[in-house]
Design an enzyme around this catalytic site. Structure first.
Site, PDB file in Angstrom:
ATOM      1  N   ALA A   4       0.804  -1.231   0.000  1.00 37.11           N
ATOM      2  CA  ALA A   4       0.000   0.000   0.000  1.00 37.11           C
ATOM      3  C   ALA A   4       0.831   1.273   0.000  1.00 37.11           C
ATOM      4  O   ALA A   4       0.361   2.325   0.400  1.00 37.11           O
ATOM      5  CB  ALA A   4      -0.945  -0.017   1.197  1.00 37.11           C
ATOM      6  N   TYR A  54       1.686 -13.524 -15.167  1.00 36.75           N
ATOM      7  CA  TYR A  54       0.784 -12.593 -14.467  1.00 36.75           C
ATOM      8  C   TYR A  54      -0.670 -13.058 -14.568  1.00 36.75           C
ATOM      9  O   TYR A  54      -1.398 -13.065 -13.572  1.00 36.75           O
ATOM     10  CB  TYR A  54       0.962 -11.205 -15.085  1.00 36.75           C
ATOM     11  CG  TYR A  54       0.166 -10.105 -14.420  1.00 36.75           C
ATOM     12  CD1 TYR A  54       0.529  -9.597 -13.174  1.00 36.75           C
ATOM     13  CD2 TYR A  54      -0.945  -9.540 -15.051  1.00 36.75           C
ATOM     14  CE1 TYR A  54      -0.186  -8.568 -12.573  1.00 36.75           C
ATOM     15  CE2 TYR A  54      -1.662  -8.513 -14.465  1.00 36.75           C
ATOM     16  CZ  TYR A  54      -1.276  -8.023 -13.229  1.00 36.75           C
ATOM     17  OH  TYR A  54      -1.984  -7.006 -12.637  1.00 36.75           O
ATOM     18  N   ALA A  91      -1.792 -16.061 -15.110  1.00 37.92           N
ATOM     19  CA  ALA A  91      -1.993 -17.286 -14.312  1.00 37.92           C
ATOM     20  C   ALA A  91      -2.167 -16.922 -12.838  1.00 37.92           C
ATOM     21  O   ALA A  91      -3.029 -17.468 -12.146  1.00 37.92           O
ATOM     22  CB  ALA A  91      -0.801 -18.223 -14.489  1.00 37.92           C
ATOM     23  N   LYS A 113      -3.283 -14.101 -11.608  1.00 39.04           N
ATOM     24  CA  LYS A 113      -4.533 -13.358 -11.376  1.00 39.04           C
ATOM     25  C   LYS A 113      -5.757 -14.252 -11.562  1.00 39.04           C
ATOM     26  O   LYS A 113      -6.782 -14.066 -10.905  1.00 39.04           O
ATOM     27  CB  LYS A 113      -4.595 -12.136 -12.299  1.00 39.04           C
ATOM     28  CG  LYS A 113      -3.530 -11.083 -11.979  1.00 39.04           C
ATOM     29  CD  LYS A 113      -3.693 -10.538 -10.558  1.00 39.04           C
ATOM     30  CE  LYS A 113      -2.710  -9.449 -10.214  1.00 39.04           C
ATOM     31  NZ  LYS A 113      -2.895  -8.911  -8.856  1.00 39.04           N
TER      32      LYS A 113
HETATM   33  P1  NDP Z   1       2.380  -0.658  -8.357  1.00 39.48           P
HETATM   34  O1  NDP Z   1       3.517  -1.312  -9.043  1.00 39.48           O
HETATM   35  O2  NDP Z   1       2.154   0.800  -8.504  1.00 39.48           O
HETATM   36  O3  NDP Z   1       2.422  -1.015  -6.787  1.00 39.48           O
HETATM   37  C1  NDP Z   1       2.583  -2.317  -6.347  1.00 39.48           C
HETATM   38  C2  NDP Z   1       2.657  -2.360  -4.841  1.00 39.48           C
HETATM   39  O4  NDP Z   1       2.854  -3.724  -4.435  1.00 39.48           O
HETATM   40  C3  NDP Z   1       3.844  -1.555  -4.294  1.00 39.48           C
HETATM   41  O5  NDP Z   1       3.459  -0.912  -3.101  1.00 39.48           O
HETATM   42  C4  NDP Z   1       4.882  -2.640  -4.001  1.00 39.48           C
HETATM   43  O6  NDP Z   1       5.788  -2.326  -2.983  1.00 39.48           O
HETATM   44  C5  NDP Z   1       3.974  -3.777  -3.539  1.00 39.48           C
HETATM   45  N1  NDP Z   1       4.644  -5.074  -3.588  1.00 39.48           N
HETATM   46  C6  NDP Z   1       5.197  -5.694  -4.652  1.00 39.48           C
HETATM   47  N2  NDP Z   1       5.732  -6.859  -4.283  1.00 39.48           N
HETATM   48  C7  NDP Z   1       5.529  -6.980  -2.939  1.00 39.48           C
HETATM   49  C8  NDP Z   1       5.854  -7.969  -1.969  1.00 39.48           C
HETATM   50  N3  NDP Z   1       6.515  -9.078  -2.300  1.00 39.48           N
HETATM   51  N4  NDP Z   1       5.472  -7.768  -0.683  1.00 39.48           N
HETATM   52  C9  NDP Z   1       4.826  -6.646  -0.333  1.00 39.48           C
HETATM   53  N5  NDP Z   1       4.494  -5.667  -1.209  1.00 39.48           N
HETATM   54  C10 NDP Z   1       4.849  -5.840  -2.490  1.00 39.48           C
HETATM   55  O7  NDP Z   1       1.098  -1.481  -8.839  1.00 39.48           O
HETATM   56  P2  NDP Z   1      -0.445  -1.075  -8.934  1.00 39.48           P
HETATM   57  O8  NDP Z   1      -0.805  -0.143  -7.862  1.00 39.48           O
HETATM   58  O9  NDP Z   1      -0.723  -0.744 -10.328  1.00 39.48           O
HETATM   59  O10 NDP Z   1      -1.088  -2.515  -8.672  1.00 39.48           O
HETATM   60  C11 NDP Z   1      -1.694  -2.898  -7.449  1.00 39.48           C
HETATM   61  C12 NDP Z   1      -2.419  -4.218  -7.656  1.00 39.48           C
HETATM   62  O11 NDP Z   1      -3.407  -4.047  -8.692  1.00 39.48           O
HETATM   63  C13 NDP Z   1      -1.499  -5.351  -8.148  1.00 39.48           C
HETATM   64  O12 NDP Z   1      -1.915  -6.559  -7.564  1.00 39.48           O
HETATM   65  C14 NDP Z   1      -1.733  -5.360  -9.642  1.00 39.48           C
HETATM   66  O13 NDP Z   1      -1.460  -6.611 -10.188  1.00 39.48           O
HETATM   67  C15 NDP Z   1      -3.209  -5.015  -9.694  1.00 39.48           C
HETATM   68  N6  NDP Z   1      -3.651  -4.499 -10.970  1.00 39.48           N
HETATM   69  C16 NDP Z   1      -3.107  -3.345 -11.503  1.00 39.48           C
HETATM   70  C17 NDP Z   1      -3.538  -2.880 -12.729  1.00 39.48           C
HETATM   71  C18 NDP Z   1      -2.992  -1.636 -13.356  1.00 39.48           C
HETATM   72  O14 NDP Z   1      -3.336  -1.394 -14.526  1.00 39.48           O
HETATM   73  N7  NDP Z   1      -2.200  -0.835 -12.683  1.00 39.48           N
HETATM   74  C19 NDP Z   1      -4.566  -3.610 -13.483  1.00 39.48           C
HETATM   75  C20 NDP Z   1      -5.064  -4.777 -12.846  1.00 39.48           C
HETATM   76  C21 NDP Z   1      -4.620  -5.200 -11.627  1.00 39.48           C
HETATM   77  P3  NDP Z   1       7.269  -1.762  -3.298  1.00 39.48           P
HETATM   78  O15 NDP Z   1       7.098  -0.271  -3.376  1.00 39.48           O
HETATM   79  O16 NDP Z   1       8.067  -2.224  -2.161  1.00 39.48           O
HETATM   80  O17 NDP Z   1       7.684  -2.353  -4.620  1.00 39.48           O
END
Ligand code: NDP
Length: 247
Positions: free
Chosen positions: A12, A155, A157, A159
């Site tokens: 978050a 990805y 798979a 989701k």
């Molecule tokens: P971002 O890349 O902007 O943010 C991803 C977040 O996930 C970051 O806060 C990151 O933390 C955190 N994160 C990644 N790996 C881990 C881990 N191993 N443990 C804890 N935290 C982790 O992505 P979005 O905000 O775009 O995406 C959020 C969700 O929505 C995801 O699940 C994505 O697959 C999904 N989604 C997004 C879409 C889009 O178009 N943007 C479309 C459909 C789904 P850190 O800062 O440390 O990397």
């Protein structure tokens, strides 16, 4: 004003997860924000949330793909906020590439964070929700988990796995007053999609009936609803927030 409830949101610190944390804080939830690496932005977010809304904000460090981290984080949330009413499994990554060229590690790491990570955190939260006889689990899936996308076998798979996980868990815990739903965003403007160039973005927009990418807020609004009392007869669903891509 506090609403007496708490929410734990993974990943978050930015993008959709950050927007969900801010939205729920605005609704009066005490929020626990999961981050991987501490930086100025993370501290700033906590300060901003606590200054703007009259709620408690906890920061919990951990990598969702590690079961021990998930266990530790859930313990910390309980110690600081007392309970978890709403869990949002949002943390996710992409490592795109055609299957022909995809390294095994790139397939595994995406599954480990997106899908196994969802299991790890949920597995530690569900026993608490069963004890308190209530809870909401909201899993962030994707349009790609439903429709597929060339270059994203790993990805999609992960989701699609989240969708199966959501429906099965919803059936397991419905009798305990725990509702489990998935949200499937389309293309949302965040860091994840910022890697796309203008012509790719334009090409994507032509495939979206509403002819534009969504905002993190569009997803946060839906999560807010699914967490609320107004959604108390909804479970096991995959709800699309994608400008009409999937109909
Ligand atoms: P971002 O890349 O902007 O943010 C991803 C977040 O996930 C970051 O806060 C990151 O933390 C955190 N994160 C990644 N790996 C881990 C881990 N191993 N443990 C804890 N935290 C982790 O992505 P979005 O905000 O775009 O995406 C959020 C969700 O929505 C995801 O699940 C994505 O697959 C999904 N989604 C997004 C879409 C889009 O178009 N943007 C479309 C459909 C789904 P850190 O800062 O440390 O990397």
């Amino acid at each position: 004003m506090k609403n007496g409830k708490t929410a734990f949101i993974t990943g978050a610190t930015r993008g959709i997860g950050k927007e969900i944390a801010v939205k729920l804080a605005k609704e009066g939830y005490d929020v626990a924000i999961n981050y991987r690496t501490m930086n100025e932005e993370v501290e700033k977010l906590k300060t901003e949330i606590e200054q703007n809304f009259d709620i408690k904000c906890a920061l919990v460090q951990g990598d969702v793909s590690k079961f021990e981290d998930a266990e530790k984080m859930v313990k910390e949330v309980i110690e600081t906020l007392g309970k978890i009413d709403v869990l949002v499994n949002n943390a996710g990554i992409t490592k795109d590439g055609l299957l022909m060229r995809m390294a095994k590690e790139d397939f595994e790491s995406v599954i480990d964070i997106n899908l196994v990570g969802t299991f790890n955190v949920t597995r530690n939260v569900i026993p608490l929700m069963i004890k308190q006889k209530s809870g909401r689990v909201i899993n962030i899936s994707s349009v790609v988990g439903v429709a597929g996308n060339a270059g994203q076998t790993n990805y999609s798979a992960s989701k699609a796995g989240i969708i199966g996980f959501t429906k099965s868990l919803a059936r397991e815990v419905a009798s305990r007053n725990i509702l489990v739903n998935a949200v499937a965003p389309g293309f949302i403007a965040t860091d994840m999609t910022s890697v796309l160039n203008d012509s790719q973005k334009e090409n994507i927009s032509t495939q979206i009936p509403l002819k534009r990418m969504g905002e993190a807020q569009d997803v946060a609004n839906l999560v807010k609803f699914l967490a609320s009392e107004e959604a108390s007869y909804i479970t096991g669903q995959v709800i699309h927030v994608d400008g009409g891509m999937i109909m």
